[in-house]
Enzyme design. Structure first.
Site, PDB file in Angstrom:
ATOM      1  N   SER A   1      67.250  25.697  37.840  1.00 42.47           N
ATOM      2  CA  SER A   1      67.368  25.507  39.289  1.00 42.47           C
ATOM      3  C   SER A   1      67.373  26.782  40.115  1.00 42.47           C
ATOM      4  CB  SER A   1      68.633  24.703  39.604  1.00 42.47           C
ATOM      5  OG  SER A   1      68.515  23.402  39.106  1.00 42.47           O
TER       6      SER A   1
ATOM      7  N   SER B   1      66.671  23.039  41.568  1.00 41.54           N
ATOM      8  CA  SER B   1      67.373  22.289  42.598  1.00 41.54           C
ATOM      9  C   SER B   1      67.849  23.150  43.765  1.00 41.54           C
ATOM     10  CB  SER B   1      68.596  21.595  41.984  1.00 41.54           C
ATOM     11  OG  SER B   1      69.558  22.569  41.552  1.00 41.54           O
TER      12      SER B   1
ATOM     13  N   LYS C   1      74.206  28.289  48.208  1.00 37.89           N
ATOM     14  CA  LYS C   1      73.862  26.903  47.855  1.00 37.89           C
ATOM     15  C   LYS C   1      75.066  25.988  48.097  1.00 37.89           C
ATOM     16  CE  LYS C   1      71.752  24.285  44.041  1.00 37.89           C
ATOM     17  NZ  LYS C   1      71.332  24.341  42.621  1.00 37.89           N
TER      18      LYS C   1
END
Lengths: 64, 474
Positions: B179, B155, B81
């Site tokens: 997330s 997210s 990420k």
């Protein structure tokens, strides 16, 4: 709880040294009023006397 | 396209490498080809590290030929990420503001993965600063591989989409208020939010210090257990990592859950704050039957305060997030997506007593959940009350009711973020919409630092059901 209007929000922002663009005001108003009204509506016995702890402290004593 | 390589679990890839049926170059090459084909469709990666990944694959291959010890993730392609630091590679947090940030060192999780032989193939898309919807990414929306009109979950949008669609074997995501678990549920894969303090956050561009955790998104529970055991453990560079020894979770997995005590929270199935999709409720009821058939005891319990977890976790995370970089919203307001700017401004304006009340409520909520864990090994609930929705690229809430709904719905994943213990989302079925399978996620949570029980419960369910064998039709 009284809902904050755009003028209230601009005053709060001014106190924080912020300028809020008029195109953002509606959504800031929706967001903060939703949050404040929800939080105001939470009435749990004993909340006032709680000592707030964001984490579980006993896990990290070895670092003290 | 060799689907077996693309959609298999890490265990299979490792066996291919160890038996020399495939080399790291074969595997990394296959995944980079997949990325080339699919990233233009799904937009899961912000940066693809093609040259670096191939160079590392060659090096990994030489390592294997030298008969040196093989790492537990030797030659395995991993996505990271884009709020997790990677040395010499842009780490943007999907923002314009951080678009030129190039870290000088790897985050601890990245260095541990590399030490285990993993190969980082790229940096994954996310929501801007890990807040809001997929539309906030400066690099464009990520799309759900099961239905490209739908939300991949926030997210860690790219981590979910890339892992589910075979653009990496696993990914590292970050979970503040859900997330990791949200994208895992929406994309039909496995995602664990580890206990707070189990995994180092050194090198993470964080959102909320008391809520942020780093963890893996994978296609199976065993892969999740394998990666977590590699990235977890004390780190002198993160004061708040626990010194507890880390078990080799994947080696201890078993499907025997006879006598395991599972609690289902009434408030998240039938409570007054709950608007659960009937298809998800049916999936939950089927999951309860499966657990009972495996010998677990399943009871419904009630903890009314738990349904306030969404508002409480959002209040804390809004304030904490903006406090990390208060200058941005003052000096560069025009460089945010509208929705992220609204979140930052909200975080600035929340009164101190409301924030303090949220912290007190967090302590109460955690206390009541930990009390329940004195009687039960696992608390079970849906990962969300709806399946992935169709994405609306229009910014803003549009009205007060939408803002309230967003706050209320966040209770499903906010709860275990507040508790600080582990929570995993695993696939537990599909809702069929317009002839498309839209994944449903089941959430299992355990006592802080009791990942082993959570993994065993998830593994037993996974092995008794077919869902992990289903892959997106893309």
């Amino acid at each position: 709880m009284t809902e904050l209007n755009h003028s209230d929000i601009q005053s709060l922002a001014k106190a924080m040294g912020l300028q809020i663009d008029p195109t953002d005001l509606d959504d800031v108003s929706f967001n903060i009023n939703a949050l404040l009204s929800y939080m105001d509506g939470i009435d749990i016995k004993g909340t006032n006397t709680i000592n707030p702890l964001p984490i579980i402290l006993e896990e990290f004593k070895s670092h003290e | 396209m060799n689907d077996k390589l693309i959609f298999s679990d890490i265990q299979f890839l490792l066996s291919e490498i160890q038996t020399k049926a495939k080399s790291p170059v074969d595997i990394i090459g296959k995944y980079l080809t997949r990325i080339k084909e699919l990233n233009p469709v799904l937009n899961a990666y912000i940066t693809v590290m093609e040259d670096q990944a191939m160079a590392e694959a060659l090096s990994s291959q030489e390592h294997l030929l030298s008969e040196k010890p093989i790492g537990p993730l030797q030659g395995i392609p991993i996505g990271i990420k884009d709020q997790v630091h990677t040395r010499g590679i842009k780490t943007t947090s999907a923002s314009l503001i951080r678009s030129e940030f190039v870290p000088s060192a790897d985050a601890t999780v990245v260095s541990r993965l590399k030490s285990a032989g993993a190969i980082v193939v790229g940096k994954l898309n996310m929501t801007e600063f890990a807040m809001g919807d997929p539309i906030t990414s400066h690099y464009g929306m990520t799309f759900n591989p099961w239905d490209t009109t739908r939300d991949p979950g926030t997210s860690s949008t790219g981590a979910g989409a890339a892992t589910a669609s075979g653009m990496c074997a696993a990914a590292i995501g970050e979970d503040t208020g859900g997330s990791i678990r949200g994208p895992a549920a929406n994309c039909g894969i496995v995602g664990i939010r580890p206990s707070w303090g189990l995994v180092s956050r050194n090198g993470l561009d964080g959102a909320a210090w008391s809520l942020d955790t780093l963890g893996p998104l994978t296609r199976t529970v065993k892969d999740s257990a394998l990666i977590l055991s590699i990235i977890a453990g004390e780190d002198p560079l993160d004061t708040f990592t626990s010194s507890r020894p880390v078990p080799k979770y994947s080696e201890h997995l078993n499907t025997d859950i006879k006598g395991l005590k599972i609690a289902v929270l009434h408030e998240f199935m039938d409570g007054p704050n709950c608007l659960l999709d009937p298809d998800i409720k049916t999936s939950m009821q089927e999951a309860i039957s499966i657990f009972k058939s495996l010998g677990a005891q399943v009871d419904t319990i009630s903890i009314p305060i738990a349904s306030d977890a969404g508002a409480v976790s959002r209040t804390i995370s809004f304030v904490d997030r903006v406090s990390l970089n208060p200058q941005w919203v003052r000096e560069r307001p025009g460089d945010f997506h509208h929705n992220t700017r609204v979140s930052f401004l909200t975080g600035e304006l929340i009164p101190a007593q409301v924030y303090y009340k949220a912290q007190k409520l967090r302590t109460q909520i955690r206390s009541q959940i930990l009390n329940a864990f004195k009687q039960y090994d696992i608390i079970m609930m849906p990962t969300d009350e709806t399946v992935a929705g169709v994405m609306d690229p229009t910014p803003g809430f549009k009205n007060l009711d939408n803002a309230k709904t967003s706050l209320r719905k966040s209770m499903y994943r906010g709860l275990f973020s507040l508790v600080s213990g582990p929570a995993i989302s695993i696939p537990c079925g599909f809702k069929i919409i317009d002839s498309k399978n839209i994944p449903i996620g089941l959430q299992l949570a355990g006592k802080p630092f009791n990942e082993e029980t959570v993994f065993n419960c998830a593994y037993a369910f996974e092995q008794a059901t077919p869902w992990h064998n289903e892959h997106p039709p893309i």
